[in-house]
Motif scaffolding. Structure first.
Motif, PDB file in Angstrom:
ATOM      1  N   ARG A   1       0.822  -1.190   0.000  1.00 39.00           N
ATOM      2  CA  ARG A   1       0.000   0.000   0.000  1.00 39.00           C
ATOM      3  C   ARG A   1       0.864   1.251   0.000  1.00 39.00           C
ATOM      4  NH1 ARG A   1      -5.207  -1.786   3.664  1.00 39.00           N
ATOM      5  NH2 ARG A   1      -6.032  -3.183   2.072  1.00 39.00           N
ATOM      6  N   ALA A   2       2.038   1.151   0.581  1.00 37.14           N
ATOM      7  CA  ALA A   2       2.938   2.305   0.562  1.00 37.14           C
ATOM      8  C   ALA A   2       3.297   2.670  -0.878  1.00 37.14           C
ATOM      9  CB  ALA A   2       4.188   2.017   1.379  1.00 37.14           C
ATOM     10  N   GLN A   3       3.467   1.663  -1.740  1.00 32.23           N
ATOM     11  CA  GLN A   3       3.792   1.946  -3.136  1.00 32.23           C
ATOM     12  C   GLN A   3       2.610   2.591  -3.865  1.00 32.23           C
ATOM     13  OE1 GLN A   3       5.101  -2.003  -4.262  1.00 32.23           O
ATOM     14  NE2 GLN A   3       7.227  -1.324  -4.291  1.00 32.23           N
ATOM     15  N   ILE A   4       1.395   2.215  -3.511  1.00 33.32           N
ATOM     16  CA  ILE A   4       0.220   2.856  -4.115  1.00 33.32           C
ATOM     17  C   ILE A   4       0.170   4.321  -3.701  1.00 33.32           C
ATOM     18  CG2 ILE A   4      -2.309   2.956  -4.078  1.00 33.32           C
ATOM     19  CD1 ILE A   4      -2.298  -0.114  -4.045  1.00 33.32           C
ATOM     20  N   ASP A   5       0.377   4.594  -2.426  1.00 35.12           N
ATOM     21  CA  ASP A   5       0.392   5.983  -1.955  1.00 35.12           C
ATOM     22  C   ASP A   5       1.466   6.790  -2.676  1.00 35.12           C
ATOM     23  OD1 ASP A   5      -1.653   5.401  -0.169  1.00 35.12           O
ATOM     24  OD2 ASP A   5      -0.308   5.127   1.540  1.00 35.12           O
ATOM     25  N   GLU A   6       2.648   6.196  -2.839  1.00 34.27           N
ATOM     26  CA  GLU A   6       3.754   6.867  -3.526  1.00 34.27           C
ATOM     27  C   GLU A   6       3.400   7.147  -4.988  1.00 34.27           C
ATOM     28  OE1 GLU A   6       8.289   5.721  -4.822  1.00 34.27           O
ATOM     29  OE2 GLU A   6       7.528   4.938  -2.914  1.00 34.27           O
ATOM     30  N   ALA A   7       2.799   6.175  -5.658  1.00 34.73           N
ATOM     31  CA  ALA A   7       2.414   6.357  -7.064  1.00 34.73           C
ATOM     32  C   ALA A   7       1.358   7.452  -7.206  1.00 34.73           C
ATOM     33  CB  ALA A   7       1.891   5.047  -7.640  1.00 34.73           C
ATOM     34  N   LEU A   8       0.393   7.482  -6.306  1.00 33.09           N
ATOM     35  CA  LEU A   8      -0.640   8.528  -6.376  1.00 33.09           C
ATOM     36  C   LEU A   8      -0.042   9.909  -6.154  1.00 33.09           C
ATOM     37  CD1 LEU A   8      -3.582   6.755  -4.508  1.00 33.09           C
ATOM     38  CD2 LEU A   8      -3.455   7.318  -6.958  1.00 33.09           C
ATOM     39  N   ARG A   9       0.912  10.023  -5.231  1.00 32.37           N
ATOM     40  CA  ARG A   9       1.576  11.318  -5.018  1.00 32.37           C
ATOM     41  C   ARG A   9       2.341  11.741  -6.271  1.00 32.37           C
ATOM     42  NH1 ARG A   9       2.557   8.979  -0.028  1.00 32.37           N
ATOM     43  NH2 ARG A   9       4.696   8.497  -0.568  1.00 32.37           N
ATOM     44  N   LEU A  10       2.969  10.777  -6.939  1.00 31.45           N
ATOM     45  CA  LEU A  10       3.686  11.073  -8.184  1.00 31.45           C
ATOM     46  C   LEU A  10       2.709  11.550  -9.259  1.00 31.45           C
ATOM     47  CD1 LEU A  10       6.197  11.063 -10.017  1.00 31.45           C
ATOM     48  CD2 LEU A  10       5.684   8.657 -10.499  1.00 31.45           C
ATOM     49  N   PHE A  11       1.591  10.846  -9.439  1.00 26.01           N
ATOM     50  CA  PHE A  11       0.584  11.283 -10.412  1.00 26.01           C
ATOM     51  C   PHE A  11       0.104  12.690 -10.092  1.00 26.01           C
ATOM     52  CE2 PHE A  11      -0.552   6.592 -11.017  1.00 26.01           C
ATOM     53  CZ  PHE A  11       0.200   6.487 -12.174  1.00 26.01           C
ATOM     54  N   HIS A  12      -0.127  12.960  -8.817  1.00 27.16           N
ATOM     55  CA  HIS A  12      -0.593  14.292  -8.417  1.00 27.16           C
ATOM     56  C   HIS A  12       0.441  15.350  -8.774  1.00 27.16           C
ATOM     57  CE1 HIS A  12      -1.645  17.638  -5.722  1.00 27.16           C
ATOM     58  NE2 HIS A  12      -2.891  17.211  -5.889  1.00 27.16           N
ATOM     59  N   ARG A  13       1.699  15.030  -8.553  1.00 27.61           N
ATOM     60  CA  ARG A  13       2.777  15.981  -8.808  1.00 27.61           C
ATOM     61  C   ARG A  13       2.932  16.276 -10.303  1.00 27.61           C
ATOM     62  NH1 ARG A  13       6.253  13.591  -5.798  1.00 27.61           N
ATOM     63  NH2 ARG A  13       7.384  12.442  -7.378  1.00 27.61           N
ATOM     64  N   VAL A  14       2.788  15.264 -11.168  1.00 27.37           N
ATOM     65  CA  VAL A  14       3.053  15.471 -12.589  1.00 27.37           C
ATOM     66  C   VAL A  14       1.818  15.916 -13.383  1.00 27.37           C
ATOM     67  CG1 VAL A  14       5.006  13.882 -12.595  1.00 27.37           C
ATOM     68  CG2 VAL A  14       2.736  13.043 -13.241  1.00 27.37           C
ATOM     69  N   LEU A  15       0.630  15.720 -12.833  1.00 24.68           N
ATOM     70  CA  LEU A  15      -0.568  16.169 -13.541  1.00 24.68           C
ATOM     71  C   LEU A  15      -0.710  17.682 -13.458  1.00 24.68           C
ATOM     72  CD1 LEU A  15      -3.304  13.559 -12.548  1.00 24.68           C
ATOM     73  CD2 LEU A  15      -2.516  14.077 -14.856  1.00 24.68           C
ATOM     74  N   ALA A  16      -1.214  18.266 -14.522  1.00 25.40           N
ATOM     75  CA  ALA A  16      -1.518  19.692 -14.511  1.00 25.40           C
ATOM     76  C   ALA A  16      -2.653  19.955 -13.527  1.00 25.40           C
ATOM     77  CB  ALA A  16      -1.942  20.139 -15.919  1.00 25.40           C
ATOM     78  N   PRO A  17      -2.766  21.181 -12.999  1.00 24.16           N
ATOM     79  CA  PRO A  17      -3.916  21.501 -12.154  1.00 24.16           C
ATOM     80  C   PRO A  17      -5.212  21.148 -12.883  1.00 24.16           C
ATOM     81  CG  PRO A  17      -2.316  23.264 -12.066  1.00 24.16           C
ATOM     82  CD  PRO A  17      -1.848  22.303 -13.130  1.00 24.16           C
TER      83      PRO A  17
END
Length: 91
Positions: free
Chosen positions: A1-17
């Motif tokens: 689950r830690a990897q899922i949280d990390e991946a979601l944070r990455l998606f949030h960071r790279v997606l445009a507002p």
């Protein structure tokens, strides 16, 4: 689950507002559980519907659409529920 949280944070960071993210998973309350799949073994992590929505929201996404579909694999003894969500980046 830690990897899922990390991946979601990455998606949030790279997606445009206001950027969109589509996600899907099997509904299951498991973390790194080995299961047989197509003649081999794989490790599976999943969430139940309510906690999954909370994970997405805590990662900075607004869930704009969600659905759950029951699927019965040919070689499975029980049906599985597939969760789908369309999210929008906030913050």
């Amino acid at each position: 689950r830690a990897q899922i949280d990390e991946a979601l944070r990455l998606f949030h960071r790279v997606l445009a507002p206001e950027g969109r993210l589509a996600v899907a998973m099997v509904e299951a309350d498991v973390d790194d559980m080995p299961i047989p799949f197509l003649g081999d073994w794989m490790r599976v992590t999943g969430y139940l519907r309510g906690p999954w929505r909370a994970v997405l929201e805590q990662a900075g996404f607004a869930v704009e659409w969600e659905d759950a579909r029951t699927y019965i694999p040919e070689q499975a003894a029980t049906p599985e529920v597939q969760l789908f969500a369309l999210c929008r980046r906030v913050g």
